[in-house]
Design a protein around this motif. Structure first.
Motif, PDB file in Angstrom:
ATOM      1  N   ASP A   1       3.020   8.704  12.314  1.00 58.63           N
ATOM      2  CA  ASP A   1       3.553   7.549  11.599  1.00 58.63           C
ATOM      3  C   ASP A   1       4.247   6.608  12.573  1.00 58.63           C
ATOM      4  OD1 ASP A   1       4.246   5.850   9.544  1.00 58.63           O
ATOM      5  OD2 ASP A   1       6.073   6.931   9.058  1.00 58.63           O
TER       6      ASP A   1
ATOM      7  N   HIS B   1       0.548   2.244  11.921  1.00 55.05           N
ATOM      8  CA  HIS B   1       0.699   1.439  10.709  1.00 55.05           C
ATOM      9  C   HIS B   1       1.105   0.025  11.121  1.00 55.05           C
ATOM     10  CE1 HIS B   1       1.682   1.110   6.309  1.00 55.05           C
ATOM     11  NE2 HIS B   1       2.210   0.009   6.797  1.00 55.05           N
TER      12      HIS B   1
ATOM     13  N   HIS C   1       6.988  12.799  11.551  1.00 57.75           N
ATOM     14  CA  HIS C   1       6.636  11.398  11.772  1.00 57.75           C
ATOM     15  C   HIS C   1       5.982  11.150  13.122  1.00 57.75           C
ATOM     16  CE1 HIS C   1      10.402  11.362  14.025  1.00 57.75           C
ATOM     17  NE2 HIS C   1       9.962  10.263  14.597  1.00 57.75           N
TER      18      HIS C   1
ATOM     19  N   VAL D   1       1.134   4.518  -2.715  1.00 60.03           N
ATOM     20  CA  VAL D   1       0.956   5.918  -2.323  1.00 60.03           C
ATOM     21  C   VAL D   1       2.206   6.726  -2.653  1.00 60.03           C
ATOM     22  CG1 VAL D   1       0.661   7.463  -0.336  1.00 60.03           C
ATOM     23  CG2 VAL D   1      -0.764   5.418  -0.556  1.00 60.03           C
ATOM     24  N   ASN D   2       3.378   6.200  -2.317  1.00 58.01           N
ATOM     25  CA  ASN D   2       4.626   6.917  -2.613  1.00 58.01           C
ATOM     26  C   ASN D   2       4.802   7.140  -4.104  1.00 58.01           C
ATOM     27  OD1 ASN D   2       5.325   7.091   0.079  1.00 58.01           O
ATOM     28  ND2 ASN D   2       6.567   5.241   0.041  1.00 58.01           N
TER      29      ASN D   2
ATOM     30  N   LEU E   1       4.961   2.839  13.534  1.00 52.24           N
ATOM     31  CA  LEU E   1       4.921   1.469  13.043  1.00 52.24           C
ATOM     32  C   LEU E   1       4.820   0.522  14.231  1.00 52.24           C
ATOM     33  CD1 LEU E   1       7.828   1.621  10.426  1.00 52.24           C
ATOM     34  CD2 LEU E   1       5.382   1.943  10.029  1.00 52.24           C
TER      35      LEU E   1
ATOM     36  N   ASP F   1       0.807  -1.212   0.000  1.00 53.75           N
ATOM     37  CA  ASP F   1       0.000   0.000   0.000  1.00 53.75           C
ATOM     38  C   ASP F   1       0.848   1.272   0.000  1.00 53.75           C
ATOM     39  OD1 ASP F   1       0.864  -0.523   2.595  1.00 53.75           O
ATOM     40  OD2 ASP F   1      -1.049  -0.027   3.541  1.00 53.75           O
ATOM     41  N   MET F   2       1.884   1.302   0.840  1.00 55.98           N
ATOM     42  CA  MET F   2       2.692   2.518   0.915  1.00 55.98           C
ATOM     43  C   MET F   2       3.529   2.730  -0.345  1.00 55.98           C
ATOM     44  SD  MET F   2       1.556   3.882   3.550  1.00 55.98           S
ATOM     45  CE  MET F   2       2.565   5.323   3.401  1.00 55.98           C
ATOM     46  N   GLU F   3       3.904   1.682  -1.024  1.00 56.24           N
ATOM     47  CA  GLU F   3       4.624   1.841  -2.288  1.00 56.24           C
ATOM     48  C   GLU F   3       3.716   2.500  -3.324  1.00 56.24           C
ATOM     49  OE1 GLU F   3       5.647  -2.232  -2.901  1.00 56.24           O
ATOM     50  OE2 GLU F   3       7.659  -1.960  -2.084  1.00 56.24           O
TER      51      GLU F   3
ATOM     52  N   SER G   1       2.822  -2.770  10.524  1.00 49.45           N
ATOM     53  CA  SER G   1       3.939  -3.145   9.667  1.00 49.45           C
ATOM     54  C   SER G   1       4.969  -3.837  10.551  1.00 49.45           C
ATOM     55  CB  SER G   1       4.523  -1.892   9.017  1.00 49.45           C
ATOM     56  OG  SER G   1       5.631  -2.215   8.227  1.00 49.45           O
TER      57      SER G   1
END
Length: 100
Positions: free
Chosen positions: A34, A69, A30, A17-18, A36, A13-15, A71
């Motif tokens: 953000d 997140h 962060h 969005v990035n 993790l 998902d984050m790839e 992760s």
């Protein structure tokens, strides 16, 4: 929606969005935005805290957090049942003892 529909099974998902927003998005600080889940397993938290002097307080950090997140490989997302052996192996240790 198109980026998601065209994503391969190895795209996270984050790839996505990035890739979509690259340098056009505002980068939020962060802390509190953000966190993790893997941070709770670590022993060194200066990278998250932003300095080596601040004491890690997992309760305070979790309370100030706006977005968590999930992760924490190999622990799966919370909506996917994790095997007991993975939970037993990867569960964070509890180093907090308010009586000492």
């Amino acid at each position: 929606m198109q980026a998601i529909a065209n994503a391969s099974s190895g795209d996270f998902d984050m790839e996505i969005v990035n890739d979509l927003y690259k340098d056009s998005a505002f980068v939020l600080p962060h802390r509190c935005y953000d966190l993790l889940t893997g941070e709770f397993r670590g022993k060194e938290h200066a990278g998250y805290l932003g300095n080596p002097l601040e004491e890690w307080d997992p309760y305070a950090i979790l309370n100030e957090t706006k977005f968590l997140h999930f992760s924490d490989w190999p622990v799966p997302k919370p909506w996917i049942e994790a095997p007991k052996d993975i939970i037993d192996e990867k569960q964070p240790t509890c180093d907090f003892n308010p009586l000492t």
